[in-house]
Write a protein that holds these residues in place. Structure first.
Motif, PDB file in Angstrom:
ATOM      1  N   GLN A  98       8.720   1.846  12.351  1.00 58.11           N
ATOM      2  CA  GLN A  98       7.549   0.708  12.012  1.00 58.11           C
ATOM      3  C   GLN A  98       8.324  -0.488  11.192  1.00 58.11           C
ATOM      4  O   GLN A  98       8.237  -1.656  11.604  1.00 58.11           O
ATOM      5  CB  GLN A  98       6.752   1.129  10.957  1.00 58.11           C
ATOM      6  N   ARG A 123       3.096  -7.456   5.652  1.00 56.79           N
ATOM      7  CA  ARG A 123       2.800  -7.751   6.859  1.00 56.79           C
ATOM      8  C   ARG A 123       1.758  -8.899   6.708  1.00 56.79           C
ATOM      9  O   ARG A 123       1.510  -9.446   7.772  1.00 56.79           O
ATOM     10  CB  ARG A 123       2.046  -6.683   7.490  1.00 56.79           C
ATOM     11  N   TYR A 130       1.557  -8.019  13.596  1.00 57.96           N
ATOM     12  CA  TYR A 130       1.212  -6.752  13.348  1.00 57.96           C
ATOM     13  C   TYR A 130      -0.374  -6.839  13.541  1.00 57.96           C
ATOM     14  O   TYR A 130      -1.025  -7.486  12.954  1.00 57.96           O
ATOM     15  CB  TYR A 130       1.544  -6.396  11.887  1.00 57.96           C
ATOM     16  N   MET A 204       6.356  -5.863  11.145  1.00 52.22           N
ATOM     17  CA  MET A 204       6.392  -4.544  11.359  1.00 52.22           C
ATOM     18  C   MET A 204       6.103  -3.968  12.815  1.00 52.22           C
ATOM     19  O   MET A 204       5.439  -4.903  13.467  1.00 52.22           O
ATOM     20  CB  MET A 204       5.191  -4.052  10.535  1.00 52.22           C
ATOM     21  N   ASN A 205       6.607  -3.268  13.220  1.00 53.53           N
ATOM     22  CA  ASN A 205       6.639  -2.706  14.770  1.00 53.53           C
ATOM     23  C   ASN A 205       5.490  -1.508  14.575  1.00 53.53           C
ATOM     24  O   ASN A 205       5.040  -0.994  13.790  1.00 53.53           O
ATOM     25  CB  ASN A 205       7.837  -1.925  15.152  1.00 53.53           C
ATOM     26  N   ALA A 206       5.158  -1.101  15.903  1.00 48.99           N
ATOM     27  CA  ALA A 206       4.259  -0.116  16.103  1.00 48.99           C
ATOM     28  C   ALA A 206       4.846   1.405  15.828  1.00 48.99           C
ATOM     29  O   ALA A 206       6.108   1.077  16.278  1.00 48.99           O
ATOM     30  CB  ALA A 206       3.563  -0.210  17.601  1.00 48.99           C
ATOM     31  N   ARG A 207       4.335   2.198  15.497  1.00 52.61           N
ATOM     32  CA  ARG A 207       4.776   3.457  15.249  1.00 52.61           C
ATOM     33  C   ARG A 207       5.299   3.906  16.308  1.00 52.61           C
ATOM     34  O   ARG A 207       4.861   4.025  17.686  1.00 52.61           O
ATOM     35  CB  ARG A 207       3.801   4.382  14.685  1.00 52.61           C
ATOM     36  N   SER A 212       0.676   9.619  11.751  1.00 48.65           N
ATOM     37  CA  SER A 212       0.547   9.177  10.524  1.00 48.65           C
ATOM     38  C   SER A 212      -0.243  10.318   9.511  1.00 48.65           C
ATOM     39  O   SER A 212      -1.025  11.181   9.999  1.00 48.65           O
ATOM     40  CB  SER A 212      -0.507   8.012  10.418  1.00 48.65           C
TER      41      SER A 212
END
Length: 238
Positions: A98, A123, A130, A204-207, A212
């Protein structure tokens, strides 16, 4: 990033991140190859998958915990290592892909300039791409309001784990760090000690993989526990 930086440790806590750890470390290795003063430390927090097997293939410091301590215990292990080995800056960097390595220079610059003791990658400081769930964004805003009330300071992303700290904060966290969901709570701790906290915009990037640690049923427990912890942290005298 500049070819000359203070001695810096990138701390990567990892629990069951076999889907993303290789990609994350490949990105960080490109930085390490260019800057000799940057090291990467992965704390394998008792993973049950191939996380430690994959991480061991990289030129990193690998701390393999015998059991799962949770995010607080894993990250504090990294701070203890950083303190013991005399690092000037420690950066917390998620194993799930992320966090964006392109933001690292901006994250540490206020520390290099002696403008902050800890810097948070936010973010929400400015508009970015994001897109979190409505429930997650509501929870972040909830902690924003509580922390603003308790500290008078505006933290737009109090749950962000993308953070850089100087040697003073490294030593403090090596000795005292919350065990569960520590990100909002340490803001109270540093505020009480008069340490300087700054936010910068982070993309931030996507997971990239994994799951999580906070699911729907845990979110209520998380918010209640952290609320109690930060209120108690505020009212308890040093």
């Amino acid at each position: 990033m500049s070819n000359s930086l203070p001695k810096t440790l990138i701390i990567v806590p990892a629990y069951n991140e076999e889907d993303s750890i290789a990609s994350t470390l490949t990105t960080l290795m490109r930085i390490r190859e260019k800057i000799s003063t940057v090291d990467v430390c992965v704390i394998n927090d008792g993973s049950k998958d191939r996380t430690v097997e994959i991480a061991s293939q990289f030129d990193i410091v690998l701390l393999d915990l015998p059991q799962n301590l949770g995010i607080g215990g894993a990250v504090q292990t990294g701070y203890k290592y950083a303190d013991k080995h005399g690092y000037d800056i420690a950066i917390q960097f998620d194993a799930d892909g992320q966090h964006n390595a392109d933001d690292l220079r901006e994250l540490i610059q206020p520390i290099i300039n002696n403008e902050a003791d800890m810097v948070i990658g936010s973010r929400f400081l400015e508009k970015t791409q994001y897109k979190g769930s409505s429930a997650r964004r509501l929870g972040i805003y909830y902690f924003y309001l509580i922390l603003k009330f308790l500290t008078g300071q505006r933290f737009t992303d109090p749950t962000s784990g993308f953070r850089a700290k100087n040697a003073k904060v490294i030593k403090l966290f090596a000795e005292n760090y919350p065990k569960d969901y520590p990100e909002p709570e340490v803001l109270i701790l540093l505020h009480k000690k008069g340490l300087r906290i700054k936010e910068i915009t982070a993309h931030m990037n996507a997971r990239q993989g994994g799951v999580s640690s906070i699911n729907s049923w845990k979110s209520i427990y998380y918010m209640a526990k952290v609320t109690l912890s930060i209120v108690m942290q505020k009212i308890i005298k040093e």
